[in-house]
Design a protein around this motif. Structure first.
Motif, PDB file in Angstrom:
ATOM      1  N   HIS A  44      30.986  -4.149  51.656  1.00  0.00           N
ATOM      2  CA  HIS A  44      29.642  -4.105  51.090  1.00  0.00           C
ATOM      3  C   HIS A  44      29.472  -2.827  50.285  1.00  0.00           C
ATOM      4  N   ILE A  45      28.555  -2.874  49.341  1.00  0.00           N
ATOM      5  CA  ILE A  45      28.362  -1.730  48.459  1.00  0.00           C
ATOM      6  C   ILE A  45      27.252  -0.820  48.969  1.00  0.00           C
ATOM      7  N   SER A  46      26.829  -1.062  50.186  1.00  0.00           N
ATOM      8  CA  SER A  46      25.812  -0.205  50.805  1.00  0.00           C
ATOM      9  C   SER A  46      26.312   0.264  52.177  1.00  0.00           C
ATOM     10  N   ALA A  47      27.625   0.461  52.267  1.00  0.00           N
ATOM     11  CA  ALA A  47      28.244   0.961  53.499  1.00  0.00           C
ATOM     12  C   ALA A  47      29.456   1.789  53.114  1.00  0.00           C
ATOM     13  N   GLY A  48      29.943   2.596  54.035  1.00  0.00           N
ATOM     14  CA  GLY A  48      31.109   3.419  53.746  1.00  0.00           C
ATOM     15  C   GLY A  48      32.015   3.514  54.952  1.00  0.00           C
ATOM     16  N   VAL A  49      33.176   4.104  54.742  1.00  0.00           N
ATOM     17  CA  VAL A  49      34.112   4.398  55.826  1.00  0.00           C
ATOM     18  C   VAL A  49      34.597   5.818  55.606  1.00  0.00           C
ATOM     19  N   PHE A  50      34.540   6.630  56.643  1.00  0.00           N
ATOM     20  CA  PHE A  50      35.035   8.005  56.474  1.00  0.00           C
ATOM     21  C   PHE A  50      35.681   8.508  57.741  1.00  0.00           C
ATOM     22  N   VAL A  51      36.398   9.617  57.605  1.00  0.00           N
ATOM     23  CA  VAL A  51      37.029  10.287  58.737  1.00  0.00           C
ATOM     24  C   VAL A  51      36.313  11.619  58.934  1.00  0.00           C
ATOM     25  N   ASN A  52      35.820  11.853  60.139  1.00  0.00           N
ATOM     26  CA  ASN A  52      35.237  13.154  60.448  1.00  0.00           C
ATOM     27  C   ASN A  52      35.229  13.354  61.957  1.00  0.00           C
ATOM     28  N   ASP A  53      34.445  14.306  62.392  1.00  0.00           N
ATOM     29  CA  ASP A  53      34.418  14.731  63.787  1.00  0.00           C
ATOM     30  C   ASP A  53      33.478  13.835  64.590  1.00  0.00           C
ATOM     31  N   ASN A  54      33.867  13.504  65.824  1.00  0.00           N
ATOM     32  CA  ASN A  54      32.996  12.732  66.695  1.00  0.00           C
ATOM     33  C   ASN A  54      32.036  13.673  67.417  1.00  0.00           C
ATOM     34  N   TRP A  56      41.384  15.850  65.706  1.00  0.00           N
ATOM     35  CA  TRP A  56      39.917  15.670  65.659  1.00  0.00           C
ATOM     36  C   TRP A  56      39.496  14.575  64.697  1.00  0.00           C
ATOM     37  N   GLN A  57      40.454  13.915  64.103  1.00  0.00           N
ATOM     38  CA  GLN A  57      40.106  12.897  63.099  1.00  0.00           C
ATOM     39  C   GLN A  57      39.676  11.597  63.768  1.00  0.00           C
ATOM     40  N   GLN A  58      38.436  11.243  63.541  1.00  0.00           N
ATOM     41  CA  GLN A  58      37.894   9.985  64.041  1.00  0.00           C
ATOM     42  C   GLN A  58      37.413   9.159  62.855  1.00  0.00           C
ATOM     43  N   ILE A  59      37.547   7.842  62.979  1.00  0.00           N
ATOM     44  CA  ILE A  59      37.169   6.939  61.888  1.00  0.00           C
ATOM     45  C   ILE A  59      35.759   6.404  62.132  1.00  0.00           C
ATOM     46  N   PHE A  60      34.922   6.483  61.088  1.00  0.00           N
ATOM     47  CA  PHE A  60      33.539   6.003  61.205  1.00  0.00           C
ATOM     48  C   PHE A  60      33.225   4.930  60.167  1.00  0.00           C
ATOM     49  N   ASP A  74      31.158  27.181  63.444  1.00  0.00           N
ATOM     50  CA  ASP A  74      30.474  27.777  62.284  1.00  0.00           C
ATOM     51  C   ASP A  74      30.958  27.159  60.975  1.00  0.00           C
ATOM     52  N   ASN A  75      31.585  25.963  61.083  1.00  0.00           N
ATOM     53  CA  ASN A  75      32.211  25.404  59.883  1.00  0.00           C
ATOM     54  C   ASN A  75      31.595  24.078  59.424  1.00  0.00           C
ATOM     55  N   GLY A  76      30.309  23.907  59.694  1.00  0.00           N
ATOM     56  CA  GLY A  76      29.631  22.681  59.261  1.00  0.00           C
ATOM     57  C   GLY A  76      29.823  22.414  57.776  1.00  0.00           C
ATOM     58  N   ASP A  77      29.758  23.485  56.985  1.00  0.00           N
ATOM     59  CA  ASP A  77      29.923  23.307  55.530  1.00  0.00           C
ATOM     60  C   ASP A  77      31.288  22.696  55.207  1.00  0.00           C
ATOM     61  N   ALA A  78      32.314  23.096  55.960  1.00  0.00           N
ATOM     62  CA  ALA A  78      33.681  22.622  55.679  1.00  0.00           C
ATOM     63  C   ALA A  78      33.804  21.116  55.923  1.00  0.00           C
ATOM     64  N   HIS A  79      33.151  20.619  56.962  1.00  0.00           N
ATOM     65  CA  HIS A  79      33.149  19.177  57.225  1.00  0.00           C
ATOM     66  C   HIS A  79      32.509  18.412  56.061  1.00  0.00           C
ATOM     67  N   LEU A  80      31.400  18.954  55.560  1.00  0.00           N
ATOM     68  CA  LEU A  80      30.692  18.269  54.480  1.00  0.00           C
ATOM     69  C   LEU A  80      31.480  18.331  53.174  1.00  0.00           C
ATOM     70  N   LYS A  81      32.079  19.486  52.916  1.00  0.00           N
ATOM     71  CA  LYS A  81      32.886  19.618  51.686  1.00  0.00           C
ATOM     72  C   LYS A  81      34.068  18.646  51.735  1.00  0.00           C
ATOM     73  N   SER A  82      34.694  18.523  52.897  1.00  0.00           N
ATOM     74  CA  SER A  82      35.814  17.598  53.073  1.00  0.00           C
ATOM     75  C   SER A  82      35.383  16.167  52.769  1.00  0.00           C
ATOM     76  N   LEU A  83      34.224  15.805  53.264  1.00  0.00           N
ATOM     77  CA  LEU A  83      33.701  14.457  53.024  1.00  0.00           C
ATOM     78  C   LEU A  83      33.481  14.216  51.531  1.00  0.00           C
ATOM     79  N   MET A 125      45.131  16.286  57.722  1.00  0.00           N
ATOM     80  CA  MET A 125      45.016  15.854  59.114  1.00  0.00           C
ATOM     81  C   MET A 125      43.905  16.620  59.840  1.00  0.00           C
ATOM     82  N   HIS A 126      43.031  17.247  59.071  1.00  0.00           N
ATOM     83  CA  HIS A 126      41.907  18.000  59.632  1.00  0.00           C
ATOM     84  C   HIS A 126      40.630  17.555  58.941  1.00  0.00           C
ATOM     85  N   ILE A 127      39.527  17.719  59.637  1.00  0.00           N
ATOM     86  CA  ILE A 127      38.243  17.273  59.110  1.00  0.00           C
ATOM     87  C   ILE A 127      37.512  18.388  58.381  1.00  0.00           C
TER      88      ILE A 127
END
Lengths: 137, 137, 137
Positions: free
Chosen positions: C45-55, C114-118, A85-94, A44-46
């Motif tokens: 589509h195979i050239s798009a994605g869906v993810f959860v991250n920070d807005n 903080w979870q937002q859908i993109f 300071d946690n940009g890396d954590a967002h990317l690793k999560s992705l 439930m965290h990014i």
């Protein structure tokens, strides 16, 4: 049709930790009484992830090394202009994804023999939450 | 509410292969008799993946090249201290993810025109298994 | 048991865009009347994605930079021998994954604070489609 929802809390000592949660997930599955269905395990965290891999210390370090090589802790990510300071954590999560679905068959997690479920903490040392939702009959 | 579960087996000739399984998945969908629901396709091994992409030989090689550039076969991964030699396969599996959900609408896989489902074998030349679970009505 | 399916269309101005769709997904959830269940958000589509991250604009640029560093626009991908020029978009889609599952609890998306859908467009400037399917009670 039945539903069962539980939340697990984590508060790791280190910034990054990989915690095996297969047994806890199995407990939730059995508690739900659901014999056939699907079980969602979702951070439930990014700045955290959930993945399935081997319960072997070496490969967990290899995973950590790979993630560090792609999205290292520290560099001046644009996200850090906000004071974070946690940009890396967002990317690793992705990269590892924040969720998995576990099939339930005959009342148990229908996993292969080496499949273990891990909670991946990428920005710990504070309370973080994970949802487990079971859906089926 | 209905459930239908099938297991597919693979035994590839090469270490790495990308096998289109859309037709087999569609067959399982139709056999289930489920008209509305979701279908899970999930590798049961930690050295394999499942993804959706284009059925075009060039892009499949591009995917393989990208995965090799991030997690190359061969280097002395920490995992290899256990006697294993497939550390790269674990990492590749993590990167492409080991599962997908296919929506079912009007009794068929509700995919876009170019979306094809692939089983990604990263450590083949032995029997490997995949689960398909359909859930719906 | 209830099902509800909607399709969202996108036509971006730029080749790559990251579009927050949490509110639209929530609307679909509420319209479905489903109180407990799961909601699939999946690019068709195979050239798009869906993810959860920070807005947060910075982290979205960081994500874009990371994807460009792994799978840059432009190089002569093998896929381009077919006349296409979007090999990078296929690889970026694979890396961020093309779908997520959102748990539904008490009639709402059960997301962390903080979870937002993109929706991640990697090859825009034309009509693209996304499916939202809700399943539950």
């Amino acid at each position: 049709m039945k539903f069962h929802t539980e939340y697990l809390w984590f508060h790791t000592e280190k910034r990054r930790e990989y915690i095996r949660i297969t047994d806890k997930v199995r407990e939730v599955c059995q508690k739900s009484g659901i014999k056939e269905g699907m079980l969602l395990v979702s951070a439930m965290h990014i700045s955290a992830g959930v993945f399935v891999n081997d319960n072997e210390a070496g490969i967990l370090s290899d995973i950590d090394n790979m993630l560090e090589s792609i999205a290292p802790l520290g560099p001046d990510y644009l996200h850090h202009h906000t004071g974070e300071d946690n940009g890396d954590a967002h990317l690793k999560s992705l990269l590892v994804h924040h969720q998995i679905i576990v099939p339930i068959t005959a009342g148990d997690l229908d996993l292969g023999p080496w499949q273990q479920i891990f909670y991946a903490e990428f920005d710990g040392r504070r309370k973080k939450r994970l949802i487990i939702k079971v859906m089926g009959e």
